[in-house]
Scaffold this motif. Structure first.
Motif, PDB file in Angstrom:
ATOM      1  N   THR A  27     -55.890   4.220  38.557  1.00 49.87           N
ATOM      2  CA  THR A  27     -56.927   3.332  39.095  1.00 49.87           C
ATOM      3  C   THR A  27     -57.315   3.681  40.526  1.00 49.87           C
ATOM      4  N   SER A  28     -56.413   4.323  41.256  1.00 48.73           N
ATOM      5  CA  SER A  28     -56.714   4.650  42.644  1.00 48.73           C
ATOM      6  C   SER A  28     -56.915   6.149  42.881  1.00 48.73           C
ATOM      7  N   ALA A  29     -56.840   6.952  41.828  1.00 50.78           N
ATOM      8  CA  ALA A  29     -56.875   8.406  41.990  1.00 50.78           C
ATOM      9  C   ALA A  29     -58.297   8.928  42.148  1.00 50.78           C
ATOM     10  N   GLU A  30     -58.404   9.953  42.972  1.00 49.75           N
ATOM     11  CA  GLU A  30     -59.637  10.724  43.115  1.00 49.75           C
ATOM     12  C   GLU A  30     -59.486  11.962  42.239  1.00 49.75           C
ATOM     13  N   ARG A  31     -60.595  12.598  41.936  1.00 47.56           N
ATOM     14  CA  ARG A  31     -60.581  13.801  41.103  1.00 47.56           C
ATOM     15  C   ARG A  31     -61.035  15.013  41.899  1.00 47.56           C
ATOM     16  N   ALA A  32     -60.466  16.145  41.548  1.00 47.46           N
ATOM     17  CA  ALA A  32     -60.883  17.420  42.146  1.00 47.46           C
ATOM     18  C   ALA A  32     -60.614  18.519  41.131  1.00 47.46           C
ATOM     19  N   HIS A  33     -61.314  19.611  41.280  1.00 41.96           N
ATOM     20  CA  HIS A  33     -61.048  20.778  40.452  1.00 41.96           C
ATOM     21  C   HIS A  33     -59.938  21.581  41.108  1.00 41.96           C
ATOM     22  N   GLY A  34     -59.048  22.084  40.279  1.00 45.70           N
ATOM     23  CA  GLY A  34     -57.955  22.898  40.791  1.00 45.70           C
ATOM     24  C   GLY A  34     -57.776  24.136  39.938  1.00 45.70           C
ATOM     25  N   PRO A  62     -46.453  24.485  36.338  1.00 48.11           N
ATOM     26  CA  PRO A  62     -47.654  25.043  36.963  1.00 48.11           C
ATOM     27  C   PRO A  62     -47.735  24.686  38.449  1.00 48.11           C
ATOM     28  N   VAL A  63     -48.082  25.673  39.249  1.00 53.15           N
ATOM     29  CA  VAL A  63     -48.343  25.473  40.674  1.00 53.15           C
ATOM     30  C   VAL A  63     -49.862  25.486  40.816  1.00 53.15           C
ATOM     31  N   VAL A  64     -50.403  24.384  41.334  1.00 56.72           N
ATOM     32  CA  VAL A  64     -51.856  24.183  41.343  1.00 56.72           C
ATOM     33  C   VAL A  64     -52.366  24.092  42.778  1.00 56.72           C
ATOM     34  N   GLU A  65     -53.501  24.724  42.987  1.00 56.91           N
ATOM     35  CA  GLU A  65     -54.173  24.673  44.295  1.00 56.91           C
ATOM     36  C   GLU A  65     -55.489  23.925  44.105  1.00 56.91           C
ATOM     37  N   PHE A  66     -55.771  22.987  45.023  1.00 62.46           N
ATOM     38  CA  PHE A  66     -57.017  22.231  44.976  1.00 62.46           C
ATOM     39  C   PHE A  66     -57.406  21.824  46.383  1.00 62.46           C
ATOM     40  N   THR A  67     -58.656  21.409  46.530  1.00 59.88           N
ATOM     41  CA  THR A  67     -59.143  20.933  47.818  1.00 59.88           C
ATOM     42  C   THR A  67     -59.634  19.506  47.647  1.00 59.88           C
ATOM     43  N   PRO A  68     -58.949  18.541  48.276  1.00 61.01           N
ATOM     44  CA  PRO A  68     -59.410  17.157  48.192  1.00 61.01           C
ATOM     45  C   PRO A  68     -60.729  16.980  48.951  1.00 61.01           C
ATOM     46  N   ALA A  69     -61.463  15.939  48.603  1.00 57.61           N
ATOM     47  CA  ALA A  69     -62.752  15.675  49.248  1.00 57.61           C
ATOM     48  C   ALA A  69     -62.573  15.597  50.762  1.00 57.61           C
ATOM     49  N   VAL A  95     -57.562  17.806  38.658  1.00 52.51           N
ATOM     50  CA  VAL A  95     -56.459  17.276  39.454  1.00 52.51           C
ATOM     51  C   VAL A  95     -56.772  15.826  39.832  1.00 52.51           C
ATOM     52  N   LEU A  96     -55.764  14.985  39.731  1.00 52.43           N
ATOM     53  CA  LEU A  96     -55.857  13.610  40.210  1.00 52.43           C
ATOM     54  C   LEU A  96     -54.981  13.497  41.442  1.00 52.43           C
ATOM     55  N   TYR A  97     -55.491  12.842  42.474  1.00 50.11           N
ATOM     56  CA  TYR A  97     -54.717  12.684  43.707  1.00 50.11           C
ATOM     57  C   TYR A  97     -55.120  11.376  44.383  1.00 50.11           C
ATOM     58  N   ARG A  98     -54.252  10.889  45.244  1.00 48.27           N
ATOM     59  CA  ARG A  98     -54.556   9.687  46.025  1.00 48.27           C
ATOM     60  C   ARG A  98     -55.228  10.118  47.312  1.00 48.27           C
ATOM     61  N   SER A  99     -56.356   9.492  47.622  1.00 48.58           N
ATOM     62  CA  SER A  99     -57.123   9.912  48.794  1.00 48.58           C
ATOM     63  C   SER A  99     -56.325   9.729  50.089  1.00 48.58           C
ATOM     64  N   ARG A 100     -55.477   8.725  50.142  1.00 44.17           N
ATOM     65  CA  ARG A 100     -54.678   8.485  51.355  1.00 44.17           C
ATOM     66  C   ARG A 100     -53.486   9.425  51.460  1.00 44.17           C
ATOM     67  N   SER A 101     -53.089   9.981  50.332  1.00 39.15           N
ATOM     68  CA  SER A 101     -51.960  10.919  50.340  1.00 39.15           C
ATOM     69  C   SER A 101     -52.203  12.006  49.295  1.00 39.15           C
ATOM     70  N   PRO A 102     -53.046  12.995  49.647  1.00 38.84           N
ATOM     71  CA  PRO A 102     -53.391  14.039  48.683  1.00 38.84           C
ATOM     72  C   PRO A 102     -52.212  14.891  48.231  1.00 38.84           C
ATOM     73  N   GLN A 103     -51.069  14.802  48.919  1.00 33.06           N
ATOM     74  CA  GLN A 103     -49.886  15.529  48.468  1.00 33.06           C
ATOM     75  C   GLN A 103     -49.334  14.905  47.186  1.00 33.06           C
ATOM     76  N   ASP A 104     -49.721  13.655  46.903  1.00 28.69           N
ATOM     77  CA  ASP A 104     -49.328  12.987  45.665  1.00 28.69           C
ATOM     78  C   ASP A 104     -50.381  13.308  44.616  1.00 28.69           C
ATOM     79  N   ALA A 105     -50.256  14.472  43.995  1.00 27.57           N
ATOM     80  CA  ALA A 105     -51.259  14.963  43.053  1.00 27.57           C
ATOM     81  C   ALA A 105     -50.602  15.298  41.720  1.00 27.57           C
ATOM     82  N   ARG A 106     -51.405  15.206  40.663  1.00 25.53           N
ATOM     83  CA  ARG A 106     -50.953  15.539  39.316  1.00 25.53           C
ATOM     84  C   ARG A 106     -52.090  16.198  38.559  1.00 25.53           C
TER      85      ARG A 106
END
Length: 147
Positions: A27-34, A62-69, A95-106
């Motif tokens: 519900t709180s996750a942002e999306r990005a391509h990785g 998998p080790v994933v690289e992405f760029t948050p907004a 990739v789903l990540y929390r905008s306040r803590s992009p290190q918390d990604a899945r």
């Protein structure tokens, strides 16, 4: 049998808590391509017991690289590994990540979000259900006195 019911109920509650955490994350996750930049092969499975698999083959995480907004490029290792690998090097993933803590990604995938809740919840349901059925079947019924 009551230990089986109690243990099953505990596993079921852990599954519910993990499912609630996944729903909260979604519900709180942002999306990005990785992109999967590597596969990290490990035998330790992050300390998680995989039961008696009969072998100790390594699993690929998998080790994933992405760029948050509006942010800088990030890299993370997904918490779910598999053998054979579920992803390959160079594969594009959501990739789903929390905008306040992009290190918390899945990785936006079934295993990353739902495998643990379903495993705990399903196992707990089965254990508690079997224990309950056995207790109900073996319960002694009061005998009526005939005259």
């Amino acid at each position: 049998m009551f230990g089986l019911i109690g243990g099953g109920t505990l596993f079921f509650l852990i599954g519910l808590a993990l499912a609630g955490e996944s729903v909260s994350f979604l519900t709180s996750a942002e999306r990005a391509h990785g992109t999967v930049v590597a596969l990290e092969w490990r035998k330790d499975h992050d300390g998680a017991s995989r039961g008696n698999r009969g072998d100790d083959e390594p699993m690929a995480y998998p080790v994933v690289e992405f760029t948050p907004a509006g942010g800088t490029r990030r890299t993370f290792r997904d918490s779910t590994g598999s053998n054979p690998p579920a992803y390959y090097k160079g594969e594009r993933v959501e990739v789903l990540y929390r905008s306040r803590s992009p290190q918390d990604a899945r990785i936006d995938g079934f295993a990353s979000l739902w495998l643990m809740p379903l495993t705990f919840g399903g196992l707990g349901s089965v254990l508690a259900g079997v224990g309950t059925v056995v207790v109900l079947k073996t319960r002694r019924r009061p005998q009526t006195v005939r005259q």
